[in-house]
Design a protein around this motif. Sequence first.
Motif, PDB file in Angstrom:
ATOM      1  N   LEU A 128       0.897  -1.234   0.180  1.00  0.00           N
ATOM      2  CA  LEU A 128      -0.009   0.103   0.101  1.00  0.00           C
ATOM      3  C   LEU A 128       0.740   1.154   0.193  1.00  0.00           C
ATOM      4  O   LEU A 128       1.717   1.491   0.960  1.00  0.00           O
ATOM      5  N   ALA A 129       0.959   1.902  -1.085  1.00  0.00           N
ATOM      6  CA  ALA A 129       1.749   3.282  -1.172  1.00  0.00           C
ATOM      7  C   ALA A 129       1.108   4.069  -1.955  1.00  0.00           C
ATOM      8  O   ALA A 129       0.173   4.123  -2.812  1.00  0.00           O
ATOM      9  N   LEU A 130       1.576   5.482  -1.432  1.00  0.00           N
ATOM     10  CA  LEU A 130       1.349   6.572  -2.224  1.00  0.00           C
ATOM     11  C   LEU A 130       2.602   7.384  -2.649  1.00  0.00           C
ATOM     12  O   LEU A 130       3.653   7.528  -1.747  1.00  0.00           O
ATOM     13  N   ASP A 131       2.634   7.641  -3.991  1.00  0.00           N
ATOM     14  CA  ASP A 131       3.821   8.484  -4.474  1.00  0.00           C
ATOM     15  C   ASP A 131       5.061   7.700  -4.170  1.00  0.00           C
ATOM     16  O   ASP A 131       6.152   8.174  -3.894  1.00  0.00           O
ATOM     17  N   GLY A 132       5.025   6.213  -4.049  1.00  0.00           N
ATOM     18  CA  GLY A 132       6.254   5.301  -4.210  1.00  0.00           C
ATOM     19  C   GLY A 132       6.753   5.061  -2.677  1.00  0.00           C
ATOM     20  O   GLY A 132       7.573   4.294  -2.476  1.00  0.00           O
ATOM     21  N   ARG A 133       5.935   5.576  -1.707  1.00  0.00           N
ATOM     22  CA  ARG A 133       6.193   5.656  -0.281  1.00  0.00           C
ATOM     23  C   ARG A 133       5.039   4.675   0.536  1.00  0.00           C
ATOM     24  O   ARG A 133       3.972   5.138   0.187  1.00  0.00           O
ATOM     25  N   ALA A 134       5.336   4.026   1.695  1.00  0.00           N
ATOM     26  CA  ALA A 134       4.312   3.282   2.086  1.00  0.00           C
ATOM     27  C   ALA A 134       3.460   4.258   2.938  1.00  0.00           C
ATOM     28  O   ALA A 134       3.801   5.128   3.364  1.00  0.00           O
ATOM     29  N   LEU A 135       2.213   3.796   2.541  1.00  0.00           N
ATOM     30  CA  LEU A 135       1.123   4.704   3.294  1.00  0.00           C
ATOM     31  C   LEU A 135       0.504   3.977   4.646  1.00  0.00           C
ATOM     32  O   LEU A 135       0.405   2.712   4.863  1.00  0.00           O
ATOM     33  N   GLY A 136       0.189   4.967   5.464  1.00  0.00           N
ATOM     34  CA  GLY A 136      -0.137   4.479   6.782  1.00  0.00           C
ATOM     35  C   GLY A 136      -0.108   5.593   7.777  1.00  0.00           C
ATOM     36  O   GLY A 136      -0.245   6.417   7.294  1.00  0.00           O
ATOM     37  N   ALA A 137      -0.012   5.043   9.165  1.00  0.00           N
ATOM     38  CA  ALA A 137      -0.079   6.185   9.990  1.00  0.00           C
ATOM     39  C   ALA A 137       0.986   7.274  10.092  1.00  0.00           C
ATOM     40  O   ALA A 137       0.822   8.223  10.388  1.00  0.00           O
ATOM     41  N   GLN A 138       2.199   6.732   9.512  1.00  0.00           N
ATOM     42  CA  GLN A 138       3.432   7.667   9.566  1.00  0.00           C
ATOM     43  C   GLN A 138       3.093   8.891   8.467  1.00  0.00           C
ATOM     44  O   GLN A 138       3.499   9.873   8.536  1.00  0.00           O
TER      45      GLN A 138
END
Length: 544
Positions: free
Chosen positions: A394-404
């Motif tokens: 699960l990523a947004l713009d190539g970076r993991a998506l989540g709480a961070q």
Amino acid sequence: MRPFDPRLLRRSRAARGFLAAGGALALLQAGATVGFAWALATLVTGVIAGQVPGGAGAMTAVLLATAGIRALAGWLWEWLGSAGAMRVKSGLRADLLLALERSGPSSRPGGTARAATLLGPGLDALDEYFGRYLPQLVLTAVATPVLVAAAWAADWVSGLILLIVLPLIPVFMALIGMATEVVQRKQWSRLQALARGFLEVVGGLSTLMVFGRAERQAGRIRRVTDEYRSSTMKVLRVTFLSGFTLELAGSLSVALVAVSIGLRLVAGDMTFAPGLFVLILAPEVFLPIRNVGAAFHAATAGLEASRDALDQLDRADAADAPVADPEAVASAASTRGGLRARGLVVRRDGRPVVGPVDLDGARGEVVALVGPSGSGKSSVLAAMLGFADASGELALDGRALGAQRRGSIAWSAQTARLFEGTVAENVRLGAPDADPTLLERALAVGGVDVPADLALGPSGAGLSGGQAQRVAVARAVHRALATDAPLLLLDEPTSALDADLERTMARELVEFARSGRIVVVATHRGALASAADRVVAIQEAAHV
């Protein structure tokens, strides 16, 4: 139970500063104590010998100065303990909140009640730890060797006796500490059970009242409260017993030194001045370590809570440790500029409830998550926000998506949560100083048809369900505009709207997405799904 957890030094700069300042203060207090004993012994022996020394004024000044320094050191210890506790608690709470946020609800041992207990009364118990226990522990480690060395220099026999009897008190403390640890852990567990039971009852109070079960739950809370009171009394009994034991051991140790000095004075084997100096100094040698034992019980709750907090922070660090995965890195690199999910499985209590889900969303697109009620559309959005435990990519713009990366997301929940105040204040919540033009844009996208200065009552009273829903959508849009968030998540934004209003909102959301953002909507309404650029069907996970 360890008297001090070294992990606290690694985690907290305030704790390191406390120990450094405390060490210097302990040396100052030890020097003042030695100077006080020496000045007092010199004055008393001079008076008894009938000789008022020529430097009596200087000795009196030294006596008063050292007494003043000791009083000042005592005040500084109180201030240092209070300031240190506040700073350490603040730092630990902030770190712990971030760790709990990153880990998600499913990975919190003991659930929300335990986390609330730890963040509240648990860390508050550090006041006693830093205010009473740790200062005496520092004094014992720093001042006691200085005082023993001073006594040895004046009379080596008394110094030898102190070296022999002094370790007996830590032995008693260790034995008592093991007993205290057992009862303190039980008390801490009872407190967590009490908090958990109370939160469960409050959360389900309306349901309990409907089914006539509220009184039974009151009895349950009463029973847990009685168990906590019983465990607290056990801790107090151990505390009183240990206090008596430590006082007895300390008094007997001082008595041994006093008897030895008295016998040698009678025999003429030593002069009065060094004997009096050691007699004045002997109680001070045992005072810090006796105070450590007395303060230990008041600090055990803080010790237990800090250990629990540090354990959770260590688990969070271990979970966040990067794992080299060439395929994942390559996959992330190929998805820069958009939203990507591959094999996303959402779990609850370790059990898969949704997935696997594959979806893509480019900037400028609207992605609709469709499926029957209960299929897990909201759970997928919760995974994107980091509120639900999930596996897969699960990523947004190539970076993991989540709480961070929650700061990169604006969202509106399925239920509109409004507050007392104007419509504008509700929409601008979280970004009250943003450009006023953003408010107008957000109200237009949300289709809000009431005045921005309309005053709402508690929980948004004064609006219909559809109006409240549109205000909530406008708030999410305003946040996206104010923070330049690339991703907007909306959970059933048109469930309370009629067909015409739904089509209007769909057009506005498409136009909003075209400005360079990704809009993901969970919906079971046809008009909103038809306006989307991509439609992803969500299905409940198959259980084996």
